[in-house]
Scaffold this active site. Structure first.
Site, PDB file in Angstrom:
ATOM      1  N   LYS A  73      -0.029 -14.084 -11.483  1.00  0.00           N
ATOM      2  CA  LYS A  73      -1.374 -13.392 -11.657  1.00  0.00           C
ATOM      3  C   LYS A  73      -2.495 -14.676 -12.021  1.00  0.00           C
ATOM      4  O   LYS A  73      -3.817 -14.383 -11.253  1.00  0.00           O
ATOM      5  CB  LYS A  73      -1.481 -12.246 -12.630  1.00  0.00           C
ATOM      6  CG  LYS A  73      -0.348 -11.328 -12.010  1.00  0.00           C
ATOM      7  CD  LYS A  73      -0.813 -10.697 -10.877  1.00  0.00           C
ATOM      8  CE  LYS A  73       0.079  -9.546 -10.729  1.00  0.00           C
ATOM      9  NZ  LYS A  73      -0.121  -8.841  -9.262  1.00  0.00           N
ATOM     10  N   TYR A  84       5.297 -13.319 -14.301  1.00  0.00           N
ATOM     11  CA  TYR A  84       4.271 -12.183 -14.169  1.00  0.00           C
ATOM     12  C   TYR A  84       2.757 -12.739 -14.335  1.00  0.00           C
ATOM     13  O   TYR A  84       1.872 -12.929 -13.653  1.00  0.00           O
ATOM     14  CB  TYR A  84       4.306 -10.983 -14.771  1.00  0.00           C
ATOM     15  CG  TYR A  84       3.448  -9.723 -14.335  1.00  0.00           C
ATOM     16  CD1 TYR A  84       3.411  -9.230 -13.136  1.00  0.00           C
ATOM     17  CD2 TYR A  84       2.269  -9.589 -15.199  1.00  0.00           C
ATOM     18  CE1 TYR A  84       2.573  -8.038 -12.881  1.00  0.00           C
ATOM     19  CE2 TYR A  84       1.303  -8.677 -14.705  1.00  0.00           C
ATOM     20  CZ  TYR A  84       1.536  -7.993 -13.572  1.00  0.00           C
ATOM     21  OH  TYR A  84       0.622  -7.140 -13.283  1.00  0.00           O
ATOM     22  N   ALA A 118       2.030 -16.037 -14.840  1.00  0.00           N
ATOM     23  CA  ALA A 118       1.676 -17.346 -14.171  1.00  0.00           C
ATOM     24  C   ALA A 118       1.186 -17.024 -12.706  1.00  0.00           C
ATOM     25  O   ALA A 118       0.478 -17.699 -12.001  1.00  0.00           O
ATOM     26  CB  ALA A 118       2.874 -18.206 -14.264  1.00  0.00           C
ATOM     27  N   GLY A 167       0.797  -1.329   0.007  1.00  0.00           N
ATOM     28  CA  GLY A 167       0.085  -0.143   0.163  1.00  0.00           C
ATOM     29  C   GLY A 167       0.857   1.382  -0.122  1.00  0.00           C
ATOM     30  O   GLY A 167       0.233   2.458   0.299  1.00  0.00           O
ATOM     31  N   SER A 177      -4.331  -9.470 -11.926  1.00  0.00           N
ATOM     32  CA  SER A 177      -4.287  -8.356 -13.307  1.00  0.00           C
ATOM     33  C   SER A 177      -5.000  -9.154 -14.374  1.00  0.00           C
ATOM     34  O   SER A 177      -5.464 -10.269 -14.398  1.00  0.00           O
ATOM     35  CB  SER A 177      -2.846  -8.454 -13.641  1.00  0.00           C
ATOM     36  OG  SER A 177      -2.417  -7.914 -14.952  1.00  0.00           O
ATOM     37  N   ASP A 225       8.934  -7.420   3.808  1.00  0.00           N
ATOM     38  CA  ASP A 225       9.440  -7.897   2.644  1.00  0.00           C
ATOM     39  C   ASP A 225       8.887  -9.110   2.494  1.00  0.00           C
ATOM     40  O   ASP A 225       9.022  -9.855   2.970  1.00  0.00           O
ATOM     41  CB  ASP A 225      10.955  -7.878   2.743  1.00  0.00           C
ATOM     42  CG  ASP A 225      11.425  -8.495   1.489  1.00  0.00           C
ATOM     43  OD1 ASP A 225      10.799  -8.690   0.601  1.00  0.00           O
ATOM     44  OD2 ASP A 225      12.722  -9.001   1.632  1.00  0.00           O
TER      45      ASP A 225
END
Length: 245
Positions: A155, A151, A153, A17, A138, A65
């Site tokens: 999402k 990215y 795979a 955020g 996404s 992290d």
């Protein structure tokens, strides 16, 4: 009639955020009266700037992290109640970096594995409050992204995780849903938005002829966390201006 989008007295945590979509969602919940905490990767809120799409005033900031599973397990929140958890963390590596296994693993760790780690870390708090979990994926989950296999795979996996956790945790009183943003103007998408030729091509594919904004995503998040969506679980709401139609 009560305002269904009033979150006064509610505690919200937005992982990821500190900027971009996550920050827009955090600010929207704060504007609706919630107490909002955010997690980011940098040491303090002062390490972020408005130029990066960060507005952290009025938000409780903690460093986390999410690529470190042990850090998630040991994370000590500043609150003892949690009503809404938004998982908006994300990573992408360009220039075919995701075709190398270290890059592939790094993106999967942040974009998928950390979702499960964070969800289970806060499961008990969400159960106690009959809370809401919102997973940001996404529109890449619904089509190929040739240069970014990790990215894509991750999402796609996030959408499946949203469905599965929704079914598994419904009996605990937790509603799990997701949002699949289209092309949103953030620092992660500058490879497209800062390139006039690429931007023009992208806008031609969006029926609404504009980029999405973090505020567009925030509207969907407010809806999914509110009583207005009390009978909706396991759904990923596509918010893309028509991009994948």
């Amino acid at each position: 009639m009560a305002n269904e989008l009033d979150f006064t007295g509610k505690q919200v945590l937005v992982v990821g955020g500190s900027s971009g979509i996550g920050n827009g969602i955090a600010q929207a919940f704060r504007a609706k009266g919630a107490q909002v905490a955010v997690c980011g990767t940098r040491g303090s809120a002062a390490d972020y700037s408005r130029e990066e799409g960060s507005q952290l005033g009025g938000l409780a900031y903690s460093r986390l992290d999410v690529s470190n599973g042990e850090a998630i397990e040991q994370f000590k929140p500043s609150f003892d109640r949690l009503d809404v958890l938004v998982l908006a963390q994300g990573a992408v590596i360009y220039r075919r970096g995701e075709f190398e296994m270290p890059g592939f693993r790094k993106v999967i760790e942040v974009n998928l594995i950390s979702l499960m780690a964070c969800a289970t870390r806060f499961h008990s708090m969400l159960r106690e409050s009959n809370g809401s979990l919102i997973i940001i994926s996404s529109t890449a989950a619904y089509h190929s992204t040739m240069g970014n296999p990790a990215y894509n795979a991750s999402k796609t996996g996030a959408v499946g995780l949203t469905r599965t956790l929704a079914e598994a945790w419904a009996e605990d009183g937790i509603r799990v849903n997701g949002i699949a943003p289209g092309l949103v103007d953030t620092k992660m998408t500058k490879v497209t938005t800062a390139n006039p030729q690429r931007l023009e091509g992208a806008l031609e594919r969006i029926p609404l002829r504009r980029l999405g904004t973090p505020a567009d995503m925030a509207g969907a998040a407010l809806f999914l966390a509110s009583p207005l969506s009390s009978y909706i679980i396991g759904q990923t709401l596509v918010v893309d201006g028509g991009l994948i139609l």
